[in-house]
Structures are given as C-alpha cells and as structure tokens.
Design a protein around this motif. Sequence first.
Motif, PDB file in Angstrom:
ATOM      1  N   PRO A  29      -1.530 -10.477   0.358  1.00 17.98           N
ATOM      2  CA  PRO A  29      -2.088 -10.210  -0.964  1.00 17.98           C
ATOM      3  C   PRO A  29      -1.039  -9.664  -1.926  1.00 17.98           C
ATOM      4  O   PRO A  29       0.087  -9.365  -1.536  1.00 17.98           O
ATOM      5  N   VAL A  30      -1.433  -9.533  -3.180  1.00 24.30           N
ATOM      6  CA  VAL A  30      -0.621  -8.887  -4.213  1.00 24.30           C
ATOM      7  C   VAL A  30      -1.275  -7.541  -4.498  1.00 24.30           C
ATOM      8  O   VAL A  30      -2.496  -7.450  -4.601  1.00 24.30           O
ATOM      9  N   TRP A  31      -0.475  -6.489  -4.622  1.00 20.94           N
ATOM     10  CA  TRP A  31      -0.985  -5.156  -4.924  1.00 20.94           C
ATOM     11  C   TRP A  31      -0.723  -4.845  -6.392  1.00 20.94           C
ATOM     12  O   TRP A  31       0.406  -4.980  -6.865  1.00 20.94           O
ATOM     13  N   ILE A  32      -1.767  -4.401  -7.105  1.00 21.57           N
ATOM     14  CA  ILE A  32      -1.654  -3.986  -8.506  1.00 21.57           C
ATOM     15  C   ILE A  32      -2.138  -2.538  -8.562  1.00 21.57           C
ATOM     16  O   ILE A  32      -3.336  -2.274  -8.399  1.00 21.57           O
ATOM     17  N   TYR A  33      -1.201  -1.613  -8.758  1.00 21.35           N
ATOM     18  CA  TYR A  33      -1.510  -0.182  -8.700  1.00 21.35           C
ATOM     19  C   TYR A  33      -1.040   0.521  -9.965  1.00 21.35           C
ATOM     20  O   TYR A  33      -0.241   0.005 -10.732  1.00 21.35           O
ATOM     21  N   SER A  34      -1.523   1.741 -10.146  1.00 20.14           N
ATOM     22  CA  SER A  34      -1.064   2.636 -11.195  1.00 20.14           C
ATOM     23  C   SER A  34       0.006   3.554 -10.604  1.00 20.14           C
ATOM     24  O   SER A  34       0.034   3.773  -9.387  1.00 20.14           O
ATOM     25  N   VAL A  59       3.071  -4.478  -7.726  1.00 16.16           N
ATOM     26  CA  VAL A  59       3.498  -3.966  -9.025  1.00 16.16           C
ATOM     27  C   VAL A  59       2.790  -2.642  -9.274  1.00 16.16           C
ATOM     28  O   VAL A  59       1.645  -2.434  -8.850  1.00 16.16           O
ATOM     29  N   GLU A  60       3.501  -1.756  -9.950  1.00 15.96           N
ATOM     30  CA  GLU A  60       2.945  -0.466 -10.326  1.00 15.96           C
ATOM     31  C   GLU A  60       3.132  -0.315 -11.827  1.00 15.96           C
ATOM     32  O   GLU A  60       4.266  -0.353 -12.328  1.00 15.96           O
ATOM     33  N   PHE A  61       2.016  -0.187 -12.560  1.00 18.03           N
ATOM     34  CA  PHE A  61       2.055  -0.010 -14.001  1.00 18.03           C
ATOM     35  C   PHE A  61       1.895   1.468 -14.333  1.00 18.03           C
ATOM     36  O   PHE A  61       1.190   2.196 -13.631  1.00 18.03           O
ATOM     37  N   THR A 102       0.821  -1.208   0.000  1.00 24.35           N
ATOM     38  CA  THR A 102       0.000   0.000   0.000  1.00 24.35           C
ATOM     39  C   THR A 102       0.856   1.259   0.000  1.00 24.35           C
ATOM     40  O   THR A 102       0.400   2.319  -0.418  1.00 24.35           O
ATOM     41  N   THR A 103       2.087   1.177   0.455  1.00 22.26           N
ATOM     42  CA  THR A 103       2.932   2.367   0.534  1.00 22.26           C
ATOM     43  C   THR A 103       4.088   2.361  -0.452  1.00 22.26           C
ATOM     44  O   THR A 103       4.581   3.416  -0.827  1.00 22.26           O
ATOM     45  N   SER A 104       4.568   1.207  -0.857  1.00 20.12           N
ATOM     46  CA  SER A 104       5.651   1.133  -1.843  1.00 20.12           C
ATOM     47  C   SER A 104       5.487  -0.143  -2.652  1.00 20.12           C
ATOM     48  O   SER A 104       4.892  -1.106  -2.188  1.00 20.12           O
ATOM     49  N   ARG A 105       6.003  -0.136  -3.873  1.00 23.01           N
ATOM     50  CA  ARG A 105       5.865  -1.281  -4.757  1.00 23.01           C
ATOM     51  C   ARG A 105       7.196  -1.963  -4.975  1.00 23.01           C
ATOM     52  O   ARG A 105       8.246  -1.311  -5.033  1.00 23.01           O
ATOM     53  N   SER A 106       7.177  -3.282  -5.146  1.00 20.45           N
ATOM     54  CA  SER A 106       8.410  -4.041  -5.375  1.00 20.45           C
ATOM     55  C   SER A 106       8.817  -4.043  -6.845  1.00 20.45           C
ATOM     56  O   SER A 106       9.971  -4.280  -7.163  1.00 20.45           O
ATOM     57  N   LEU A 107       7.884  -3.762  -7.760  1.00 17.52           N
ATOM     58  CA  LEU A 107       8.175  -3.723  -9.185  1.00 17.52           C
ATOM     59  C   LEU A 107       7.440  -2.538  -9.800  1.00 17.52           C
ATOM     60  O   LEU A 107       6.223  -2.427  -9.671  1.00 17.52           O
ATOM     61  N   LEU A 122       2.869 -12.995 -10.411  1.00 20.05           N
ATOM     62  CA  LEU A 122       3.105 -12.245  -9.184  1.00 20.05           C
ATOM     63  C   LEU A 122       2.764 -13.156  -8.013  1.00 20.05           C
ATOM     64  O   LEU A 122       1.654 -13.679  -7.929  1.00 20.05           O
ATOM     65  N   GLU A 123       3.732 -13.358  -7.132  1.00 23.02           N
ATOM     66  CA  GLU A 123       3.543 -14.231  -5.975  1.00 23.02           C
ATOM     67  C   GLU A 123       3.022 -13.435  -4.777  1.00 23.02           C
ATOM     68  O   GLU A 123       3.055 -12.204  -4.765  1.00 23.02           O
ATOM     69  N   ALA A 124       2.580 -14.137  -3.751  1.00 19.61           N
ATOM     70  CA  ALA A 124       2.048 -13.529  -2.534  1.00 19.61           C
ATOM     71  C   ALA A 124       3.020 -12.500  -1.961  1.00 19.61           C
ATOM     72  O   ALA A 124       4.232 -12.676  -2.013  1.00 19.61           O
ATOM     73  N   ASP A 125       2.453 -11.421  -1.447  1.00 16.26           N
ATOM     74  CA  ASP A 125       3.178 -10.351  -0.765  1.00 16.26           C
ATOM     75  C   ASP A 125       4.114  -9.577  -1.690  1.00 16.26           C
ATOM     76  O   ASP A 125       5.133  -9.057  -1.258  1.00 16.26           O
ATOM     77  N   THR A 126       3.778  -9.519  -2.979  1.00 20.34           N
ATOM     78  CA  THR A 126       4.528  -8.673  -3.913  1.00 20.34           C
ATOM     79  C   THR A 126       3.593  -7.577  -4.404  1.00 20.34           C
ATOM     80  O   THR A 126       2.384  -7.619  -4.185  1.00 20.34           O
TER      81      THR A 126
END
Length: 181
Positions: free
Chosen positions: A50-55, A28-30, A3-8, A22-26
Amino acid sequence: NGTTSRSLIFSTAASSTGTFTLEADTSVEFLAGATTTLNNLTVSGTAEAPVWIYSTATGSEHYLVAEGTASITYANVRDSNACGSAGGGLETLGGTDVSNNTCWTFVPLIAISGTLYSDAGSTPITSGKTIKLVIGTTTPVIDTTTSNGSGNFSFSTTSNNLPTDVLLVAYVDGDSTKAAV
C-alpha cells in the motif's frame, strides 16, 4: 514500511500543477495544519504494497486538496482532511482508515481468485487465457483478466458491485478449449 517511517516528508505546505503520483510501497508525510494543493492525484498502492499518507504530527490533521482528478487505490491514511478536494472529499479503493480522517471514503475491495484447469481440477492450464467475470444480470459488471503460467487468475471488485445474492459467472473468453474454474 510506511507505518514507522516515510519516504517523502514535506516540512512546509506543498502544491503541484501537474499530477502528483505515489507508487506502491511508498509513503508521504504532509505538514500538520498545512494545506497541500494538488492539481491531480494518483495513488497506486496494492494489497501487498500500500501507499501511506500521514500527517507529520499524530492526532493533528494535514489538509489535502485535490482540485482535479483523484485516483487512489490501497492508501493507508492517518490524520488527513480532504474536505477541500473536488467533490468535497477523496475516496480510496481498498484503503485503510488508520485514524482521524475527515472527508475520506474507504471503499473495500473484494478479491475473487482461482485456478483454471484443463480437466476436473488436477492439471492447470499453463498458457495465458482471457477470463471474464460477469457480476449480476440486470445491469451486469464485466471484468477481464488473464491467467498466469500456473493457471491462476484474480479479479478485484468493490463491495458496491456485490450486493447480497448476486450472480457471479466466470468463463474463458474467445477460446473453444473447455476448462474448469
């Protein structure tokens, strides 16, 4: 924590000819406004991770196109447009609609859990036992799990499988030992 930073982070439109996983606890920001085209998409989050998928820009959608298969569980999604995907959108089981998503379906998962006992509820069975859960009677859904070393077990099912007043039966499969659930 995604929620605060992305790994990819993708700073340009991306594409994949294989399976993007995308595996658990990763997370991504597109790139906002860009179209990311993936052949197949696998997102394997869990309730605890969960996995976070953000813009890249809050309030501005990125465009996510999965042309082939998509298997998505426990994805927290924000600012994503999936309308170009096969079937016209994407579905996540157990995911969260954080905000501003288009053509996403968020299907709740329901956890059913318990402890397997060798008696009336005081002595857990510590060896792994196969437990089956039958949901419904006309066209039953059958799920299988194994108890752990503490006798605990759990099942996850979608709310689609649990209409009002549905019969649930849990039992130990293939074992003559009597047990209480």
